[in-house]
Design an enzyme around this catalytic site. Structure first.
Site, short mmCIF file in Angstrom:
data_model
loop_
_atom_site.label_atom_id
_atom_site.label_comp_id
_atom_site.label_asym_id
_atom_site.label_seq_id
_atom_site.Cartn_x
_atom_site.Cartn_y
_atom_site.Cartn_z
N GLY A 144 12.03 32.20 -2.06
CA GLY A 144 11.69 30.92 -1.32
C GLY A 144 10.48 31.01 -0.50
N GLY A 145 10.09 32.06 -0.06
CA GLY A 145 8.73 32.49 0.43
C GLY A 145 8.42 33.89 0.31
N GLY A 146 8.44 34.43 -0.86
CA GLY A 146 8.16 35.59 -1.25
C GLY A 146 9.47 36.69 -1.35
CB SER A 147 12.87 35.77 -0.59
OG SER A 147 12.60 35.28 0.64
CB SER A 164 15.61 37.03 2.14
OG SER A 164 15.78 36.01 1.05
CE LYS A 185 18.32 36.86 -1.15
NZ LYS A 185 17.01 36.13 -1.18
#
Length: 626
Positions: free
Chosen positions: A314-317, A293, A217
């Protein structure tokens, strides 16, 4: 100063919030998410971004958005007695959890040795057809890392030939508008592959990962590439001097690092639509999003471009795009792997993770990457890692039956069922298969203040991201960013110190609640997302889109993994009527990665008949034309 005095008066008369029970009959109310924000794309989104950045309009709109979405009420009008917890911290007892059927890795074991231990935990390798998962059960199964290693060792194909087919696949996917990669250096890929080919020729591969293509990524440093974070500007102001620690460890195992995958710009979204590098399309339906993301990494694995890829969660990414694309998304406990060389967009909620086509490949990648560096800044230094013994995940195995029979799943039914019907049905089916096969117990629990936790995570990740980007964003990134990022950045920048401290107090409360639940059960189960992959709106492709309603639905189940740093994994369990993948999430106790992988392997096998071949799929191990 007036604001401060008003805040003090408000806090003084705010009602005190007592801790609540996590039992099934708890009086805690489950709040159904009701996001109040405009849904915008194209020119209207650009106008809204400009308004928020304008002093007068922004000073009215930003407080209204926070008030309408309960941020003001949650963190300024309620009073929490607990101290703030600024970073995930775990109780001493968490370091001594007992996991069954595992092999312990000694600290500071070399990555290639750890990988060998991981492979020794797996069943004997059986060559298979790409359309049949391991064990011959009907359904689709991706190529595995061991498929690549076996093909190389047998001489059927070489890493160089695979690299050539990889480059051809990337070009083909680019022409099809898949937008999987931001950067790929053909010469560098072929050079790495040639070295791996020579090692196999000499009979000295470094590990089972030698010559295997692994994508990264574009939030993770990997030479010779810039790290852009999905932007056009960040790579120009931040120099990449060396590989990220995880990349170094994979390289030491011989992995071929094949390039930087596309991502939602700065990780500020759930769709994977990037106005600079294109919308990453879902291989199961190219009209649908891949998720964010880490959408590029997830879609690359789902499309067979590589068997594994790195992401950041970071938030389910990692888990969200894994669920939407039908692959395995795994993030370990906060501090279990090193974040050195990862863009510091969110220090206390962002963690390195993996996207793989199978649970066994998640195990191999975890074996290679686990372990912090001695100089990593973490509060809870991890205990030695365990690897699960997956030699026989078959339901007929006595050992598997004992492990699964001894486990307890925690299920908060109101939360579990707060999703679209196809998602709910597929996850209930998976849970019932486990229960009927192994008599695994399910304990009904309550997770209090889930919506407050979501808001606390939003305040935390926003404050950290805004602080991290700071002057560089204001001077170089503001005008160069997509309109959706500009809107989100304005909201992030509006959070004040009282809201941030209130969010960290909520982290303390949620750690308490989850600790109480883990006294009753080993794993918290839920769907991965509240819906399957949404359609890509044409107007969103040029400047992004603002849709916090859909975003909250896709992120509904993933927050504890980040805000509390708990290990979590998404495993595919089926599809909806349109053929879109559905994932089920497992959240574990701190440091219980081996248990999650064990259970995920069982669910993967039980649900393998429901897996479908993606519409877009490349087979890099097909015999190349002579």
């Amino acid at each position: 100063m007036v604001e401060t005095l008003e805040g003090v008066k408000l806090a003084a008369r705010a009602p005190r919030m007592e801790m609540m029970s996590t039992d099934e009959d708890s009086k805690a109310e489950y709040l159904y998410v009701d996001v109040k924000a405009p849904v915008l794309a194209g020119f209207p989104l650009k106008c809204f971004a400009w308004l928020l950045e304008t002093g007068l309009a922004g000073s009215f709109l930003l407080p209204k958005l926070k008030k309408d979405n309960l941020i003001t009420k949650t963190f300024l009008e309620l009073r929490y007695e607990e101290p703030p917890m600024y970073i995930p911290q775990y109780a001493h007892d968490d370091y001594h959890i007992q996991e069954q059927m595992v092999r312990r890795l000694e600290p500071h074991t070399m990555p290639a040795v750890s990988v060998e231990c991981g492979v020794n935990c797996l069943p004997p390798y059986v060559a298979r057809n790409i359309n049949k998962p391991v064990g011959g059960v009907k359904g689709f199964g991706h190529r595995t890392i061991r498929d690549y290693a076996h093909a190389y060792s047998s001489g059927r194909i070489t890493p160089t030939q695979v690299a050539e087919q990889f480059i051809s696949a990337i070009e083909d996917s680019r022409k099809a508008g898949m937008n999987l990669f931001i950067a790929m250096d053909s010469g560098d890929v072929l050079s790495q592959a040639a070295a791996a080919t020579e090692r196999y020729k000499q009979g000295k591969p470094l590990s089972v990962l030698d010559g295997v293509p692994i994508a990264v990524k574009d939030e993770i440093d990997c030479l010779p590439y810039r790290t852009t974070g999905g932007t056009t500007w960040l790579g120009k102001v931040r120099e990449v001097k060396e590989d990220a620690e995880a990349v170094k460890r994979l390289r030491s195992c011989g992995a071929v690092m094949v390039g930087k995958t596309n991502m939602h710009e700065l990780g500020m979204g759930t769709t994977g639509i990037n106005p600079h590098y294109g919308a990453t399309r879902n291989p199961h339906n190219i009209l649908r999003v891949s998720g964010g993301s880490s959408g590029g990494s997830s879609a690359a694995v789902a499309a067979g471009i590589c068997p594994a890829a790195l992401g950041v969660d970071g938030g389910g990414s990692v888990r969200m795009p894994a669920g939407l694309c039908g692959v395995v998304g795994f993030k370990p406990t906060f501090g279990r792997t090193s974040n050195a060389g990862v863009l510091p967009l969110n220090w206390t909620v962002g963690m390195l993770g993996t996207l793989t086509g199978s649970v066994e490949d998640a195990l191999i990648m975890y074996a290679a990457m686990h372990g912090p560096r001695p100089d990593d800044d973490i509060v809870s230094f991890p205990p030695p890692a365990n690897l699960p013994l997956l030699k026989d995940p078959d339901e007929a195995s006595t050992n598997t039956a004992k492990v699964m029979g001894d486990l307890k799943f925690a299920k908060f039914s109101k939360w579990f069922d707060d999703c679209d019907e196809p998602v709910r049905n597929a996850c209930h089916r998976a849970l019932q298969l486990v229960q009927t096969t192994f008599n695994t117990k399910v304990v009904e629990v309550t997770i209090p203040e889930i919506e407050e936790m979501r808001l606390a995570h939003f305040v935390t990740i926003g404050s950290e991201c805004c602080t991290s980007l700071g002057v560089d964003y204001r001077e170089s990134g503001l005008k160069a960013s997509g309109a959706d990022v500009r809107v989100t950045s304005s909201i992030y920048g509006s959070f004040n110190n009282r809201e941030f401290i209130g969010a960290q107090r909520m982290r303390f409360r949620q750690m308490h609640y989850h600790n109480e639940i883990f006294k009753k059960a080993n794993i918290i189960i839920s769907p991965t997302t509240g819906a399957t992959a949404p359609l890509i709106r044409r107007a969103a492709e040029k400047c992004g889109e603002l849709d916090y309603v859909v975003g909250a639905k896709l992120m509904r189940y993933q927050i504890a993994g980040n805000f509390l740093g708990l290990p979590a994994l998404s495993v595919p369990v089926g599809h909806d009527a349109d053929g879109l993948p559905i994932g089920m999430q497992l959240i574990g106790r701190p440091w219980s990665e081996a248990t999650l992988l064990q259970v995920a392997a069982v669910i993967e096998r039980l649900c393998s008949p429901f897996q479908r071949r993606p519409e877009v799929l490349y087979d890099l191990l097909s015999t190349p034309n002579k």
